[in-house]
Design an enzyme around this catalytic site. Structure first.
Site, PDB file in Angstrom:
ATOM      1  N   GLU A 183       0.018  -1.350   5.680  1.00 22.61           N
ATOM      2  CA  GLU A 183       1.086  -0.896   6.583  1.00 22.61           C
ATOM      3  C   GLU A 183       0.934   0.575   6.895  1.00 22.61           C
ATOM      4  O   GLU A 183       1.174   1.011   8.030  1.00 22.61           O
ATOM      5  CB  GLU A 183       2.448  -1.168   5.932  1.00 22.61           C
ATOM      6  CG  GLU A 183       3.646  -0.949   6.855  1.00 22.61           C
ATOM      7  CD  GLU A 183       4.182   0.482   6.851  1.00 22.61           C
ATOM      8  OE1 GLU A 183       5.043   0.796   7.690  1.00 22.61           O
ATOM      9  OE2 GLU A 183       3.735   1.293   5.996  1.00 22.61           O
ATOM     10  N   ASP A 230       0.826  -1.208   0.000  1.00 22.94           N
ATOM     11  CA  ASP A 230       0.000   0.000   0.000  1.00 22.94           C
ATOM     12  C   ASP A 230       0.859   1.257   0.000  1.00 22.94           C
ATOM     13  O   ASP A 230       2.019   1.249   0.423  1.00 22.94           O
ATOM     14  CB  ASP A 230      -0.972   0.009   1.182  1.00 22.94           C
ATOM     15  CG  ASP A 230      -0.276  -0.033   2.538  1.00 22.94           C
ATOM     16  OD1 ASP A 230       0.689  -0.807   2.693  1.00 22.94           O
ATOM     17  OD2 ASP A 230      -0.688   0.715   3.453  1.00 22.94           O
TER      18      ASP A 230
END
Length: 387
Positions: A137, A77
């Site tokens: 994350e 991400d």
């Protein structure tokens, strides 16, 4: 030899950057791309999905199915580009003056691209490399724990983990932990001239946020001057707040989110205990005066720090590959390294690029740093082939 890896790594980076994996989106398109890529090299991969199946981690073993493997981990991400002044398309890798611009080039699809490009060489190793790609994350290290648990339970015991966050290819053996909390206040609406007939959620939120601001100042004042971190103390910031509907209405709802980042020797629960006690007391008072009101404090994430004392084995191995002889560093950002360490894996952070470029408009990784990352992967492959 670097050029042999650099060209396929750049092509892979192009593909990864083109997929918008901003944390609010699904990452399944990228996961599918990686699965197809690995399958083309005869490698089976495993998904570890979130509860509703909209996102997934992915791990795969490259090389023999034996103990002593090396985990190479990165998150899929990226942070949003909304409101940022980009001079290039953030989802197209654009080279300018020796810099590769694009959202995630530095943080941290560059590392993932290098690891994937090295797969044909890593397959020849006498010990395996375990690729581990996580989701979410950037919003609190939410995705990795389920994958780490499965890796620990199902794979032959790996020797160590390398988390490829940008460190300029320096060895980092410590990072702060992070816990994120959401606070919601429900008030009782009334005309703003009749404050005795209601309660403003905004006014309660201001009082609670004032306490957090005081706490942040206290943490700064009590900083351990011997701490290796910059800044040396635990930090607390309120990152988001909202509330109310109009100036002349006592606000029905207010909401804010804060994060607390602590060095390994600082307990976030102890720091926040007085704040949570006060919030609970206000909650009880509000409910007694107006049913349906109250204060809710919810912990959204709690990622542990990386402790330097648990990184020696991994540090020695990675130093052998990088040639980094400077004292091991620490970083103030949070990462998934602490989660791997908590699961029993000796862990370090080491990857190409600078964290100063992360989350910025026109994010970039320099070609020099990308090349150094390619050199690292080549040396890793050679090391595993010679053992």
């Amino acid at each position: 030899m670097t050029n042999l890896l650099l060209e396929p790594a750049l092509s892979t980076l192009d593909s990864l950057i083109s997929i918008d994996t901003t944390s609010r989106n699904s990452n399944l398109e990228l996961i599918s791309w990686v699965e197809t890529y690995l399958s083309g090299h005869g490698i089976r991969s495993t998904r570890v999905s979130n509860a509703d199946g909209s996102k997934a981690n992915l791990y795969a073993t490259v090389g023999p199915d034996v103990e002593g493997g090396i985990i190479l981990s990165g998150h899929s991400d990226v942070v949003p580009v909304d409101g940022q002044d980009w001079s290039t398309d953030p989802f197209v890798v654009t080279e300018q003056d020796g810099l590769l611009h694009g959202r995630g080039t530095c943080d941290m699809k560059g590392f993932i691209a290098l690891a994937l490009a090295a797969v044909p060489m890593l397959k020849q190793g006498k010990r395996p490399v375990h690729l581990a790609i996580s989701y979410d994350e950037e919003v609190g290290c939410l995705g990795a724990p389920a994958m780490i648990e499965e890796i620990a339970a199902t794979l032959p015991q790996p020797a160590l983990a390398i988390i490829g966050e940008p460190t300029m290819m320096k060895v980092v053996t410590g990072h702060k932990g992070i816990c994120v909390h959401e606070v919601e206040i429900l008030g009782h609406e009334a005309h703003s001239s009749l404050t005795h007939l209601g309660v403003s959620a905004n006014m309660v939120a201001i009082e609670l946020m004032h306490d957090l601001a005081d706490l942040a100042r206290q943490l700064w004042e009590k900083a351990d001057t011997d701490s290796p971190f910059t800044p040396p103390h635990a930090t607390l910031t309120i990152g988001k707040m909202e509330g109310g509907t109009a100036a002349n209405i006592l606000a029905r709802r207010a909401h804010f989110v804060f994060d607390l980042r602590c060095p390994p020797d600082v307990d976030p629960d102890m720091i926040l205990q007085p704040f949570k006690a006060k919030a609970a007391a206000i909650d009880a008072q509000l409910k007694e005066a107006f049913p349906g009101t109250g204060v809710r404090v919810e912990q959204l994430s709690n990622a542990p720090p990386l402790d330097q004392s648990g990184s020696r084995e991994a540090e020695a191995f990675v130093r052998k590959l990088t040639g980094d002889n400077m004292p091991a560093g620490v970083v103030s950002y949070a990462a998934e390294a602490g989660q791997f360490q908590q699961a029993g894996f000796p862990t370090v952070v080491c990857g190409p690029g600078s964290i100063e470029q992360a989350h910025q408009p026109n994010e970039y990784i320099s070609i020099d740093q990308f090349s150094r990352g390619a050199d690292f992967m080549l040396r890793l492959a050679e090391e595993l082939q010679q053992e």
